[in-house]
Scaffold this active site. Structure first.
Site: not given
Ligand code: PGA
Length: 256
Positions: A98, A168
């Site tokens: 992540h 992401e």
């Molecule tokens: P968010 O976070 O949905 O709050 O944008 C996604 C993540 O960090 O996995």
């Protein structure tokens, strides 16, 4: 999307602070899960709650995931958590790489070892990639390619089928629906990720790898992003901590 099971993963991050609240969030997701026909749900609580939560009985399309793992199975690694312990507790998934962990120093090499260890332990790694900003020359594409290549360097075509990729973009994380990625840009990136996987491994296996989107996925935007973005589901941060919001998001994905 096209025949693959939809997947929505709730990443609770370092929340909530009390087990009772964690139980409440789980029971809300678990009430919705049996009503979904096309979508599987994964909840990723902090390590400290996994034992209590995995001991409760849940719907068959609700799975547990951890937010990280170590690459060794056992031994003198103070503070680390073995993928085998996670498997033994009942985890089917683990988030690896992540951006919030990468920001704390995790490298592609670390991620690669964790991915391979998770697969060895029979847990599906959800491998996160994403650029911090976009430039007009499109250099972020090669950044994503390097992250994928580096994070999968211990994998083979044979065991790749167990992984999921979560795209992401860091600039879209933790905001609100209107700050999420433009759907055409998501579609381009999803195609790019599949193409990168197919160059590294094989075309057939790359097409079977689920690609999730994360970054301000909310009930308001998931249908549009799902239908036109070329992804198989979502990795959801803040909205997974709002019991009602998450239930609505799940239903919206299922009905898209
Ligand atoms: P968010 O976070 O949905 O709050 O944008 C996604 C993540 O960090 O996995």
């Amino acid at each position: 999307m096209q025949g693959k099971k939809r997947l929505v993963v709730g990443n609770w991050k370092m929340n909530p602070l009390w087990l009772e609240d964690a139980k409440y969030l789980l029971s809300a997701a678990n009430r919705t899960a049996p009503r979904l026909t096309k979508t599987s749900v994964v909840v990723c609580p902090p390590f400290v709650y996994l034992s209590a939560l995995t001991a409760t009985s849940v719907s068959k399309n609700l799975y547990f995931g951890a937010q990280d793992t170590f690459w060794e199975r056992r031994g003198s690694y103070t503070g680390e958590v073995s993928p085998d312990s996670l498997f033994n507790l009942g985890c089917d998934y683990v988030i690896v790489g992540h951006s919030e962990r990468r920001a704390l120093g995790e490298t592609n090499e670390d991620v690669s070892k964790k991915v391979a260890a998770a697969v060895r332990a029979d847990i599906r790694p959800i491998i996160c990639v994403g650029e911090s900003e976009r430039d007009e020359h499109g250099h972020y594409f090669s950044f994503i390619r390097d992250q994928i290549t580096g994070s999968l360097s211990d994998m083979t075509t044979k065991n790749l089928e167990h992984v999921c990729i979560a795209y992401e973009p860091i600039w879209a994380i933790g905001k609100s629906a209107e700050d999420a990625i433009d759907v055409r840009e998501l579609q381009t990136m999803a195609l790019f990720i599949t193409k990168t996987l197919s160059e590294l491994f094989s075309r057939s296996v790359s097409e079977s790898i689920p690609i999730l989107y994360g970054g301000s996925a909310e009930p308001e935007n998931v249908q549009h992003l799902f239908v036109h973005g070329g992804v198989d589901g979502f990795l959801v941060g803040h909205e997974s901590l709002d019991a009602d919001g998450f239930r609505l998001l799940l239903s919206n994905v299922d009905q898209a």
